[in-house]
Design a protein around this motif. Structure first.
Motif, short mmCIF file in Angstrom:
data_model
loop_
_atom_site.label_atom_id
_atom_site.label_comp_id
_atom_site.label_asym_id
_atom_site.label_seq_id
_atom_site.Cartn_x
_atom_site.Cartn_y
_atom_site.Cartn_z
N ARG A 186 -1.15 -5.48 3.45
CA ARG A 186 -1.41 -4.35 2.55
C ARG A 186 -1.85 -4.94 1.20
NH1 ARG A 186 3.04 -1.92 3.17
NH2 ARG A 186 2.30 -0.48 4.79
N ALA A 188 -4.26 -4.52 -2.39
CA ALA A 188 -5.04 -3.73 -3.34
C ALA A 188 -6.20 -4.60 -3.83
CB ALA A 188 -4.18 -3.29 -4.51
N ASP A 215 -5.00 -3.66 5.41
CA ASP A 215 -5.05 -2.31 4.84
C ASP A 215 -5.45 -2.47 3.37
OD1 ASP A 215 -4.74 0.27 4.01
OD2 ASP A 215 -2.56 0.35 4.27
N SER A 217 -6.85 -1.06 -0.29
CA SER A 217 -7.06 0.07 -1.21
C SER A 217 -7.87 -0.46 -2.40
CB SER A 217 -5.72 0.63 -1.70
OG SER A 217 -4.95 -0.35 -2.37
N HIS A 219 -9.67 -0.23 -6.23
CA HIS A 219 -9.51 0.29 -7.59
C HIS A 219 -10.68 -0.20 -8.43
CE1 HIS A 219 -5.21 1.38 -6.84
NE2 HIS A 219 -5.32 0.38 -5.97
N ILE A 235 -1.58 0.64 -9.36
CA ILE A 235 -1.02 0.01 -8.17
C ILE A 235 0.48 0.22 -8.11
CG2 ILE A 235 -0.54 -2.26 -7.14
CD1 ILE A 235 -3.41 -3.05 -8.16
N ALA A 238 1.46 3.76 -6.99
CA ALA A 238 1.06 4.19 -5.65
C ALA A 238 2.29 4.47 -4.79
CB ALA A 238 0.20 3.12 -4.99
N PRO A 242 1.41 -2.41 -2.49
CA PRO A 242 0.86 -3.54 -1.72
C PRO A 242 1.69 -4.79 -1.95
CG PRO A 242 -0.40 -3.23 -3.72
CD PRO A 242 0.58 -2.09 -3.67
#
Length: 353
Positions: A186, A188, A215, A217, A219, A235, A238, A242
């Motif tokens: 996970r 970011a 995974d 995400s 920004h 972050i 969230a 992560p």
């Protein structure tokens, strides 16, 4: 009041007369001193000194047909990367007896085309630009003027200008691979504006299709320390935090790191932080930043050599790929180590109840 008449400034002919040589010889001393005999060159230099004569770039251009300067168009000077590139570029061009004139574009192709025209108007013998996204007016200018031009910070052997730089997509993949090898799934991803920056778009594209598939995400923030701080806050807010943050520049990574520390989140004990650039200060952050080294100083030198050779020989240089390298420091750690530290911390807390 008695007025002192203005002193007439010596010119090229005055120097030639004082040295007892031709104007052409004085011009050669200025522009190609290695072609002039030592004794003759000394006579000319002595005449220059006695007349307090300083060569004029405009006069030199008139006499030689050469301005001996190259223009560089960069997005901004407010970035250590471009400062390093320009410093190495200017130093190397000096060895070719060429000067550097710099203009900023704000990553705006229209503004770049206008600034390029200004440089050509004042006599640039070649241009160095960043990236591979340029306005049609820029290409038209290059074609009309038949001006040597190379592109930096990008490698694309099929591009219409010779590219001298690194593979941005590969550099981003190197960073992501480092994090997934440490067990992070996970992650970011923090990056600057992508619409106006082809280097950023290439780095984002380099994260696609990675195996194992993490995974991710994303920004997007302003490319600044403040932008990195803003990303750090987002972050932490969230719903699912992560285990690692991959920043596509060290500037953003610095901001993320500062914000995590401000919020009391230890790095890398709770979140690993990774950069991409290897700025000079990144090795001195706390903790020291893991990053991917981009050879920007070597790129500046290579671009200077390429444009100088093209200007002098009219031979188009070949594209040049410069290798980027992973630099592992203290801001990243294995997820297993992080979970173990969290468990140990929880055990200490429980025992204290």
């Amino acid at each position: 009041m008695h007025q002192i008449p203005p002193r007439k400034r010596a010119n090229l002919r005055d120097v030639a007369s004082a040295a007892g040589v031709s104007v052409a010889t004085v011009s050669r001393v200025m522009n190609a001193p290695e072609t002039v005999a030592d004794a003759t060159r000394k006579k000319v230099e002595d005449a220059m000194n006695s007349l307090h004569w300083v060569p004029s770039a405009a006069a030199r251009a008139i006499n030689s047909g050469r301005t001996r300067f190259v223009g560089a168009l960069v997005p901004t000077l407010d970035n250590a990367i471009f400062a390093r590139v320009l410093a190495s570029m200017e130093s190397r061009l000096a060895t070719h007896r060429l000067s550097l004139v710099v203009a900023t574009t704000g990553d705006d192709p229209a503004q770049e085309a206008e600034k390029a025209k200004g440089l050509v108007d004042i006599g640039a013998e070649g241009l160095i630009v960043s990236g591979v996204t340029h306005a049609p007016e820029f290409y038209s200018l290059i074609e009309r003027s038949q001006l040597p031009a190379v592109s930096t910070s990008f490698y694309d052997p099929g591009f219409r200008l010779p590219t001298i730089g690194y593979d941005n997509a590969a550099a981003a993949r190197t960073a992501l691979t480092h994090l997934t090898d440490l067990g992070h799934r996970r992650i970011a991803v923090v990056h600057g504006p992508s619409a106006s920056n082809d280097r950023t778009r290439a780095r984002i594209s380099g994260l696609e299709g990675h195996s194992p598939k993490p995974d991710l995400s994303f920004h997007e923030v302003q490319l600044s320390i403040a932008g990195g701080c803003a990303a750090g806050r987002a972050i932490l807010q969230a719903a699912v935090r992560p285990s690692a943050v991959l920043c596509l520049s060290d500037v953003l990574a610095s901001g993320v790191l500062f914000e995590l520390q401000r919020q009391g989140v230890p790095v890398p004990q709770e979140i690993s932080v990774m950069g991409l650039d290897d700025l000079a200060g990144s090795a001195h952050l706390c903790p020291e930043l893991t990053t991917v080294h981009l050879p920007v100083s070597r790129m500046g030198t290579a671009a200077a050599d390429a444009i100088a050779s093209w200007v002098e020989t009219r031979k188009v240089p070949e594209p040049s790929l410069l290798k980027s390298d992973l630099v592992v420091r203290a801001s990243t750690a294995r997820t297993g180590a992080i979970e173990g530290q969290r468990a140990a911390g929880k055990a200490r807390t429980d025992s204290g109840k």
